[in-house]
Design a protein around this motif. Structure first.
Motif, PDB file in Angstrom:
ATOM      1  N   ALA A  66       0.831  -1.207   0.000  1.00  0.00           N
ATOM      2  CA  ALA A  66       0.000   0.000   0.000  1.00  0.00           C
ATOM      3  C   ALA A  66       0.863   1.253   0.000  1.00  0.00           C
ATOM      4  CB  ALA A  66      -0.936   0.013   1.208  1.00  0.00           C
ATOM      5  N   GLU A  67       2.041   1.161   0.604  1.00  0.00           N
ATOM      6  CA  GLU A  67       2.917   2.331   0.673  1.00  0.00           C
ATOM      7  C   GLU A  67       4.226   2.009  -0.039  1.00  0.00           C
ATOM      8  OE1 GLU A  67       1.894   5.430   4.195  1.00  0.00           O
ATOM      9  OE2 GLU A  67       1.635   3.278   4.387  1.00  0.00           O
ATOM     10  N   LEU A 101       1.769   4.589 -13.924  1.00  0.00           N
ATOM     11  CA  LEU A 101       0.374   4.988 -13.726  1.00  0.00           C
ATOM     12  C   LEU A 101       0.320   6.354 -13.056  1.00  0.00           C
ATOM     13  CD1 LEU A 101      -2.624   4.119 -13.979  1.00  0.00           C
ATOM     14  CD2 LEU A 101      -2.472   3.236 -11.649  1.00  0.00           C
ATOM     15  N   ASN A 102      -0.367   7.299 -13.712  1.00  0.00           N
ATOM     16  CA  ASN A 102      -0.402   8.654 -13.193  1.00  0.00           C
ATOM     17  C   ASN A 102      -1.707   9.325 -13.603  1.00  0.00           C
ATOM     18  OD1 ASN A 102       0.406  11.137 -12.057  1.00  0.00           O
ATOM     19  ND2 ASN A 102       2.521  10.873 -12.741  1.00  0.00           N
ATOM     20  N   ILE A 103      -1.917  10.541 -13.122  1.00  0.00           N
ATOM     21  CA  ILE A 103      -3.191  11.216 -13.386  1.00  0.00           C
ATOM     22  C   ILE A 103      -3.055  12.232 -14.511  1.00  0.00           C
ATOM     23  CG2 ILE A 103      -4.009  10.810 -11.057  1.00  0.00           C
ATOM     24  CD1 ILE A 103      -3.367  13.672 -10.328  1.00  0.00           C
ATOM     25  N   GLY A 122       1.070  14.320 -10.973  1.00  0.00           N
ATOM     26  CA  GLY A 122       1.028  13.411  -9.844  1.00  0.00           C
ATOM     27  C   GLY A 122       1.677  13.930  -8.581  1.00  0.00           C
ATOM     28  N   ASP A 123       1.857  13.029  -7.635  1.00  0.00           N
ATOM     29  CA  ASP A 123       2.450  13.398  -6.346  1.00  0.00           C
ATOM     30  C   ASP A 123       3.978  13.328  -6.427  1.00  0.00           C
ATOM     31  OD1 ASP A 123       2.704  10.705  -6.591  1.00  0.00           O
ATOM     32  OD2 ASP A 123       1.461  10.185  -4.882  1.00  0.00           O
ATOM     33  N   HIS A 124       4.638  13.598  -5.300  1.00  0.00           N
ATOM     34  CA  HIS A 124       6.104  13.592  -5.296  1.00  0.00           C
ATOM     35  C   HIS A 124       6.679  12.235  -5.675  1.00  0.00           C
ATOM     36  CE1 HIS A 124       5.579  17.326  -2.901  1.00  0.00           C
ATOM     37  NE2 HIS A 124       6.575  17.674  -3.667  1.00  0.00           N
ATOM     38  N   ARG A 153       5.493   9.995  -7.667  1.00  0.00           N
ATOM     39  CA  ARG A 153       5.420   9.804  -9.120  1.00  0.00           C
ATOM     40  C   ARG A 153       6.437  10.691  -9.833  1.00  0.00           C
ATOM     41  NH1 ARG A 153       1.836   5.921  -7.453  1.00  0.00           N
ATOM     42  NH2 ARG A 153       1.260   7.540  -6.011  1.00  0.00           N
ATOM     43  N   GLU A 182      -2.159   7.399 -18.148  1.00  0.00           N
ATOM     44  CA  GLU A 182      -3.417   7.472 -17.404  1.00  0.00           C
ATOM     45  C   GLU A 182      -4.117   6.120 -17.492  1.00  0.00           C
ATOM     46  OE1 GLU A 182      -5.800  11.149 -17.195  1.00  0.00           O
ATOM     47  OE2 GLU A 182      -4.738  11.670 -19.034  1.00  0.00           O
ATOM     48  N   GLY A 230       0.867  -0.246  -4.688  1.00  0.00           N
ATOM     49  CA  GLY A 230      -0.169  -1.252  -4.484  1.00  0.00           C
ATOM     50  C   GLY A 230      -1.535  -0.672  -4.169  1.00  0.00           C
ATOM     51  N   PHE A 231      -1.574   0.561  -3.681  1.00  0.00           N
ATOM     52  CA  PHE A 231      -2.865   1.180  -3.371  1.00  0.00           C
ATOM     53  C   PHE A 231      -3.598   1.559  -4.664  1.00  0.00           C
ATOM     54  CE2 PHE A 231      -5.948   4.288  -2.044  1.00  0.00           C
ATOM     55  CZ  PHE A 231      -6.437   3.765  -0.853  1.00  0.00           C
ATOM     56  N   SER A 232      -2.970   2.415  -5.456  1.00  0.00           N
ATOM     57  CA  SER A 232      -3.679   2.864  -6.658  1.00  0.00           C
ATOM     58  C   SER A 232      -3.789   1.737  -7.693  1.00  0.00           C
ATOM     59  CB  SER A 232      -3.045   4.122  -7.253  1.00  0.00           C
ATOM     60  OG  SER A 232      -1.698   3.921  -7.543  1.00  0.00           O
ATOM     61  N   ALA A 262      -3.507  15.751  -5.699  1.00  0.00           N
ATOM     62  CA  ALA A 262      -2.785  14.485  -5.798  1.00  0.00           C
ATOM     63  C   ALA A 262      -2.264  14.040  -4.437  1.00  0.00           C
ATOM     64  CB  ALA A 262      -1.632  14.607  -6.783  1.00  0.00           C
ATOM     65  N   GLU A 263      -1.949  15.008  -3.580  1.00  0.00           N
ATOM     66  CA  GLU A 263      -1.421  14.661  -2.263  1.00  0.00           C
ATOM     67  C   GLU A 263      -2.375  15.188  -1.189  1.00  0.00           C
ATOM     68  OE1 GLU A 263       3.271  13.715  -2.151  1.00  0.00           O
ATOM     69  OE2 GLU A 263       2.409  15.216  -3.457  1.00  0.00           O
ATOM     70  N   ILE A 308      -8.346  -0.454  -0.071  1.00  0.00           N
ATOM     71  CA  ILE A 308      -8.057  -1.701  -0.771  1.00  0.00           C
ATOM     72  C   ILE A 308      -8.532  -2.915   0.026  1.00  0.00           C
ATOM     73  CG2 ILE A 308      -6.163  -0.654  -2.038  1.00  0.00           C
ATOM     74  CD1 ILE A 308      -4.201  -1.979  -0.159  1.00  0.00           C
ATOM     75  N   ASP A 351      -2.941   2.465   3.508  1.00  0.00           N
ATOM     76  CA  ASP A 351      -1.739   3.140   3.985  1.00  0.00           C
ATOM     77  C   ASP A 351      -2.059   3.924   5.265  1.00  0.00           C
ATOM     78  OD1 ASP A 351      -3.359   5.039   2.893  1.00  0.00           O
ATOM     79  OD2 ASP A 351      -1.985   5.647   1.313  1.00  0.00           O
ATOM     80  N   PHE A 373      -5.413  11.461  -6.271  1.00  0.00           N
ATOM     81  CA  PHE A 373      -4.661  10.535  -7.116  1.00  0.00           C
ATOM     82  C   PHE A 373      -5.463   9.255  -7.338  1.00  0.00           C
ATOM     83  CE2 PHE A 373      -1.522   7.451  -8.402  1.00  0.00           C
ATOM     84  CZ  PHE A 373      -0.699   8.172  -9.260  1.00  0.00           C
ATOM     85  N   SER A 374      -5.793   8.568  -6.256  1.00  0.00           N
ATOM     86  CA  SER A 374      -6.494   7.294  -6.450  1.00  0.00           C
ATOM     87  C   SER A 374      -7.924   7.509  -6.934  1.00  0.00           C
ATOM     88  CB  SER A 374      -6.440   6.433  -5.186  1.00  0.00           C
ATOM     89  OG  SER A 374      -6.986   7.114  -4.088  1.00  0.00           O
ATOM     90  N   ASN A 398      -8.805   9.751  -9.088  1.00  0.00           N
ATOM     91  CA  ASN A 398      -8.679   9.926 -10.532  1.00  0.00           C
ATOM     92  C   ASN A 398      -8.429   8.587 -11.222  1.00  0.00           C
ATOM     93  OD1 ASN A 398      -6.825  10.551 -13.075  1.00  0.00           O
ATOM     94  ND2 ASN A 398      -8.142  12.313 -12.714  1.00  0.00           N
ATOM     95  N   ILE A 399      -7.605   7.747 -10.595  1.00  0.00           N
ATOM     96  CA  ILE A 399      -7.345   6.414 -11.159  1.00  0.00           C
ATOM     97  C   ILE A 399      -8.669   5.639 -11.244  1.00  0.00           C
ATOM     98  CG2 ILE A 399      -6.153   4.205 -10.791  1.00  0.00           C
ATOM     99  CD1 ILE A 399      -4.211   6.509 -11.459  1.00  0.00           C
TER     100      ILE A 399
END
Lengths: 340, 340
Positions: free
Chosen positions: A148-149, A180-182, A189-191, A193, A216, A232-234, B148-149, B182, B190, B233-234, B236-237
């Motif tokens: 997940a993290e 995988l990104n937005i 994305g976040d840091h 990504r 995407e 693993g989360f997204s 995203a964050e 999840i 997380d 982020f998630s 949007n996914i």
């Protein structure tokens, strides 16, 4: 080749598991299958498979305990030392089999697989990597729920693992790897990504991976890449959204065809197409999800596995043994480490 | 009521935008629409709408610049002070309109909306919250790309915002709020999710929200909740995975019906059902996505908006004005802050 199968894991264990293992054994006399589970129950299930009990190329190892969904995933395999999962993984570890298949608890299998079979040296985390149907056939989605993290290094390692797996499992010579990104731009994305993007870009420029940049979810499903790299989360959100949407639309479609005589006639006219359509999205067709990064193949079959799913998971395990990902990882592990 | 429409934003601007705005104005003489954009181009588009130019309840405000996808989202509205987006949002800010609709750059609209129209005091971040089709009709997915964050406080605020919006926009008396995760157990996901879960559980126990716990993407799509709380982020996914899968399966289905004479006949027999099926998933039916948490309604129509999408976004803007979410947020803002 010897495939070890956890006879007690999954919603329909042991009957469907035993049926699937027996079906694979009957079709493939060159395979040996080791069923691990409660002897009496497995024998009872075997009696329902037609023929006279278990085929000659199926053996049975007794295990008196079962890990279930109520057990703590992290400690279950230690607390239940005589569980089908622990016994099976120990057989794999000691070389009394070449791969292990289980439809039991994902978390328990991941913990037990990591601690008993162990990761290839240098690999930080094992990742789940199913081949998910998309418009161009399929894509490897790595990770989809084990972690997940994640750190940048995990994501970079997932990219390599996914690429190796796509080469071997899908026969692609130079799999297209997307992060995988937005959005597709570098800065999206976040840091996590943004940083992973820069590292993967460099890896791509060095020719070690065919990195195509950010992708995407929608583009990946359209067939925009062969390997989708995700935490693993997204990754899990993506997988479950695809499954959920397919199931939702499948039901809507069924409703549409069941409305009246005219629509039922229509269903008859497209019967073959509908069957192929459903088959394409049926998780049983694929069988299972490998844990990439372990020293030996461990395949997670989905919890609701039917006999057909287990049979296919056995073939998938065979393919994983032949692919020998561990050797490929070992040969490349120095590139897969980040200097941090 | 006066709805301001960005005539220059979107892939098919200005023609489709003007057509959509004019269609809404013709049907609804009680609405006033202010089109903002390059005067000449808007007039040219208006000439293609049938009738004699713009209806009496549509006015035109000239803006000489356009923010496009190449502009930096964070600074575009400042650098292009005479852009249709900046001019339109300033009209909204100064009370010369009640809501703003744009199909332009999401990032630019978010930055400009936040800095010009401003957030309700105490709200940390504005969130995008489309109503996404699911098996029970629809669910509000908040956030789905603006942030995203996220922190725990953002997620908790999104839960409130989504719940208020679902009450007003979907007419639900006690919307079921789920935390996208999840797995359904407390300990899943997380750290962000684990912490947010505990806070939301308390909020639920205090009766301020109908929090039903963690929800998996698949269960949400099945209709398991009315509001899905996610980081951008998630979220949007999830949104893009649903859209991508629906589009992929739609094409597969089309292929199935086009195979031969028999299947084409079948398509004719289920024509009405197929149209309803497609309509259900067509983003044009919904129109747009509101930015929740701002002082006044700002609606993002999707980039590929057709006239129909814009028309529906105008009605959605009207509904948002009537809902007056800002007042509801202000009344509850003390519960929406975390003591950190």
């Amino acid at each position: 080749m010897k495939i070890i199968v956890d006879a007690m894991g999954g919603d329909h264990a042991p009957l469907e598991i035993v049926k699937g293992a027996v079906a694979a054994a009957r079709k493939r006399s060159d395979l040996t299958i080791v069923l691990v589970g409660k002897e009496e129950e497995v024998k009872k299930a075997a009696a329902q498979c037609g023929g006279k009990g278990l085929p000659g190329n199926v053996s049975l190892v007794n295990a008196t305990e079962v890990i279930d969904m109520h057990d703590d995933p992290a400690s279950a395999f230690k607390l239940k030392k005589d569980s089908s999962m622990t016994v099976g993984l120990n057989l794999l570890k000691s070389g009394e089999g070449d791969a292990f298949v289980s439809a039991g608890s994902t978390g328990a299998l991941l913990s037990a697989g990591t601690l008993l079979v162990k990761r290839v040296k240098g690999i930080r985390r094992a990742a789940m990597a199913p081949v998910v149907p998309n418009a161009k056939g399929g894509m490897v989605l790595v990770d989809c729920g084990a972690n997940a993290e994640c750190t940048v290094e995990y994501l970079v390692q997932f990219a390599y693992l996914g690429s190796f797996y796509a080469s071997k499992a899908m026969g692609l010579s130079n799999p297209r790897v997307g992060l995988l990104n937005i959005g597709s731009e570098d800065s999206k994305g976040d840091h996590l990504r943004q940083e992973a993007y820069q590292v993967l870009k460099e890896v791509g420029e060095n020719g070690r991976l065919h990195f195509i940049g950010n992708i995407e979810a929608k583009e990946a499903i359209k067939g925009g890449c062969d390997v989708v790299v995700a935490d693993g989360f997204s990754g899990n959100i993506m997988l479950k959204s695809i499954e959920g949407t397919a199931s939702f639309l499948g039901k809507e479609l069924k409703g549409m065809f069941m409305q009246g005589i005219k629509t039922k006639l229509a269903a008859l006219l497209v019967k073959d197409g509908l069957t192929a359509f459903k088959d394409r999205l049926n998780p049983d067709t694929i069988g299972g999800t490998p844990f990439l990064g372990l020293q030996k193949p461990v395949i997670k079959a989905h919890g609701a596995s039917s006999a057909r799913a287990i049979e296919n998971a056995v073939y998938q395990a065979e393919a994983a043994v032949k692919a020998d990902l561990a050797a490929e990882i070992e040969a490349n592990i120095n590139f897969m480490k980040l200097d941090r």
